[in-house]
Design a protein around this motif. Structure first.
Motif, PDB file in Angstrom:
ATOM      1  N   PHE A  40     -22.423   1.353   2.041  1.00  0.00           N
ATOM      2  CA  PHE A  40     -21.251   1.793   1.266  1.00  0.00           C
ATOM      3  C   PHE A  40     -20.977   0.878   0.066  1.00  0.00           C
ATOM      4  N   ALA A  41     -22.029   0.436  -0.608  1.00  0.00           N
ATOM      5  CA  ALA A  41     -21.855  -0.411  -1.789  1.00  0.00           C
ATOM      6  C   ALA A  41     -21.072   0.349  -2.860  1.00  0.00           C
ATOM      7  N   LEU A  42     -20.259  -0.374  -3.615  1.00  0.00           N
ATOM      8  CA  LEU A  42     -19.426   0.219  -4.670  1.00  0.00           C
ATOM      9  C   LEU A  42     -19.929  -0.175  -6.045  1.00  0.00           C
ATOM     10  N   GLU A  43     -19.856   0.765  -6.969  1.00  0.00           N
ATOM     11  CA  GLU A  43     -20.082   0.490  -8.385  1.00  0.00           C
ATOM     12  C   GLU A  43     -18.852   0.983  -9.124  1.00  0.00           C
ATOM     13  N   ILE A  44     -18.334   0.170 -10.039  1.00  0.00           N
ATOM     14  CA  ILE A  44     -17.168   0.556 -10.826  1.00  0.00           C
ATOM     15  C   ILE A  44     -17.536   0.471 -12.298  1.00  0.00           C
ATOM     16  N   HIS A  46     -16.635   1.055 -16.550  1.00  0.00           N
ATOM     17  CA  HIS A  46     -15.531   0.675 -17.432  1.00  0.00           C
ATOM     18  C   HIS A  46     -14.466   1.760 -17.552  1.00  0.00           C
ATOM     19  N   ASP A  47     -14.821   2.997 -17.263  1.00  0.00           N
ATOM     20  CA  ASP A  47     -13.837   4.094 -17.339  1.00  0.00           C
ATOM     21  C   ASP A  47     -13.151   4.341 -15.986  1.00  0.00           C
ATOM     22  N   PHE A  48     -13.227   3.364 -15.073  1.00  0.00           N
ATOM     23  CA  PHE A  48     -12.614   3.416 -13.748  1.00  0.00           C
ATOM     24  C   PHE A  48     -13.203   4.499 -12.856  1.00  0.00           C
ATOM     25  N   THR A  49     -14.450   4.856 -13.113  1.00  0.00           N
ATOM     26  CA  THR A  49     -15.169   5.741 -12.200  1.00  0.00           C
ATOM     27  C   THR A  49     -15.805   4.874 -11.116  1.00  0.00           C
ATOM     28  N   VAL A  50     -15.517   5.212  -9.869  1.00  0.00           N
ATOM     29  CA  VAL A  50     -16.034   4.464  -8.726  1.00  0.00           C
ATOM     30  C   VAL A  50     -17.116   5.302  -8.057  1.00  0.00           C
ATOM     31  N   THR A  51     -18.254   4.686  -7.782  1.00  0.00           N
ATOM     32  CA  THR A  51     -19.331   5.349  -7.044  1.00  0.00           C
ATOM     33  C   THR A  51     -19.513   4.609  -5.731  1.00  0.00           C
ATOM     34  N   LEU A  52     -19.354   5.337  -4.636  1.00  0.00           N
ATOM     35  CA  LEU A  52     -19.551   4.807  -3.297  1.00  0.00           C
ATOM     36  C   LEU A  52     -20.926   5.276  -2.830  1.00  0.00           C
ATOM     37  N   HIS A  53     -21.829   4.315  -2.614  1.00  0.00           N
ATOM     38  CA  HIS A  53     -23.195   4.645  -2.220  1.00  0.00           C
ATOM     39  C   HIS A  53     -23.272   4.962  -0.724  1.00  0.00           C
ATOM     40  N   PRO A  54     -24.370   5.573  -0.272  1.00  0.00           N
ATOM     41  CA  PRO A  54     -24.504   5.958   1.139  1.00  0.00           C
ATOM     42  C   PRO A  54     -24.326   4.783   2.096  1.00  0.00           C
ATOM     43  N   GLU A  68     -25.200  10.562   0.568  1.00  0.00           N
ATOM     44  CA  GLU A  68     -25.281  10.735  -0.878  1.00  0.00           C
ATOM     45  C   GLU A  68     -24.122   9.987  -1.540  1.00  0.00           C
ATOM     46  N   ASP A  69     -24.273   9.738  -2.836  1.00  0.00           N
ATOM     47  CA  ASP A  69     -23.227   9.048  -3.580  1.00  0.00           C
ATOM     48  C   ASP A  69     -21.964   9.898  -3.638  1.00  0.00           C
ATOM     49  N   LEU A  70     -20.823   9.234  -3.536  1.00  0.00           N
ATOM     50  CA  LEU A  70     -19.519   9.870  -3.722  1.00  0.00           C
ATOM     51  C   LEU A  70     -18.879   9.217  -4.933  1.00  0.00           C
ATOM     52  N   SER A  71     -18.438   9.995  -5.908  1.00  0.00           N
ATOM     53  CA  SER A  71     -17.812   9.438  -7.104  1.00  0.00           C
ATOM     54  C   SER A  71     -16.392   9.956  -7.240  1.00  0.00           C
ATOM     55  N   PHE A  72     -15.508   9.086  -7.684  1.00  0.00           N
ATOM     56  CA  PHE A  72     -14.128   9.471  -7.977  1.00  0.00           C
ATOM     57  C   PHE A  72     -13.600   8.524  -9.042  1.00  0.00           C
ATOM     58  N   THR A  73     -12.524   8.937  -9.704  1.00  0.00           N
ATOM     59  CA  THR A  73     -11.945   8.152 -10.792  1.00  0.00           C
ATOM     60  C   THR A  73     -10.592   7.601 -10.359  1.00  0.00           C
ATOM     61  N   ARG A  83      -3.515  -5.566 -11.127  1.00  0.00           N
ATOM     62  CA  ARG A  83      -3.971  -4.388 -10.391  1.00  0.00           C
ATOM     63  C   ARG A  83      -4.918  -4.808  -9.277  1.00  0.00           C
ATOM     64  N   TYR A  84      -4.694  -4.255  -8.102  1.00  0.00           N
ATOM     65  CA  TYR A  84      -5.577  -4.444  -6.956  1.00  0.00           C
ATOM     66  C   TYR A  84      -5.869  -3.071  -6.383  1.00  0.00           C
ATOM     67  N   ASP A  85      -7.138  -2.714  -6.331  1.00  0.00           N
ATOM     68  CA  ASP A  85      -7.548  -1.429  -5.764  1.00  0.00           C
ATOM     69  C   ASP A  85      -8.388  -1.694  -4.524  1.00  0.00           C
ATOM     70  N   ALA A  86      -8.277  -0.803  -3.555  1.00  0.00           N
ATOM     71  CA  ALA A  86      -9.057  -0.924  -2.327  1.00  0.00           C
ATOM     72  C   ALA A  86      -9.596   0.446  -1.943  1.00  0.00           C
ATOM     73  N   VAL A  87     -10.800   0.457  -1.408  1.00  0.00           N
ATOM     74  CA  VAL A  87     -11.412   1.673  -0.883  1.00  0.00           C
ATOM     75  C   VAL A  87     -11.576   1.431   0.611  1.00  0.00           C
ATOM     76  N   ALA A  88     -11.079   2.349   1.417  1.00  0.00           N
ATOM     77  CA  ALA A  88     -11.104   2.183   2.878  1.00  0.00           C
ATOM     78  C   ALA A  88     -11.700   3.411   3.546  1.00  0.00           C
ATOM     79  N   ILE A  89     -12.282   3.198   4.706  1.00  0.00           N
ATOM     80  CA  ILE A  89     -12.756   4.296   5.549  1.00  0.00           C
ATOM     81  C   ILE A  89     -11.713   4.514   6.617  1.00  0.00           C
ATOM     82  N   ARG A  90     -11.196   5.732   6.683  1.00  0.00           N
ATOM     83  CA  ARG A  90     -10.158   6.049   7.664  1.00  0.00           C
ATOM     84  C   ARG A  90     -10.504   7.358   8.354  1.00  0.00           C
ATOM     85  N   VAL A  91     -10.324   7.395   9.652  1.00  0.00           N
ATOM     86  CA  VAL A  91     -10.559   8.607  10.427  1.00  0.00           C
ATOM     87  C   VAL A  91      -9.204   9.131  10.893  1.00  0.00           C
ATOM     88  N   ASP A  92      -8.862  10.350  10.472  1.00  0.00           N
ATOM     89  CA  ASP A  92      -7.607  10.982  10.881  1.00  0.00           C
ATOM     90  C   ASP A  92      -7.836  11.898  12.051  1.00  0.00           C
TER      91      ASP A  92
END
Length: 92
Positions: A40-44, A46-54, A68-73, A83-92
């Protein structure tokens, strides 16, 4: 202190639901990202697009995986506070 038993205790005829199985896995293994795929490596950009790798993880006793890669802005922040941003895995 009360004692209780779950998934691993019982006769061979005993049936357990997925919730009980997940509790047993969570108790034995815990939670976290596994050392497989891109972890789940992250790439960010300059336009604040985040790519979460497999990757693969355990969360709440359940398996979470992406092949597969997941991308979001990320939304634009104001200029007045740090600013502090975090990406988390959560199961609902």
């Amino acid at each position: 202190m009360a004692l209780s038993c779950g998934f691993c205790l019982g006769s061979l005829e005993t049936r357990w639901d997925s919730s009980q199985f997940s509790q047993a896995v969570d108790a034995a293994v815990g939670e976290g990202i596994t050392a497989a795929a891109d972890q789940f490596a992250l790439e960010i950009d300059h336009d604040f697009t985040v790519t979460l790798h497999p990757g693969y993880a355990l969360a709440a006793g359940r398996f979470v995986g992406s092949d597969e890669d997941l991308s979001f802005t990320l939304p634009v922040a104001d200029n007045y506070v740090d600013r502090y941003d975090a990406v988390a895995i959560r199961v609902d």
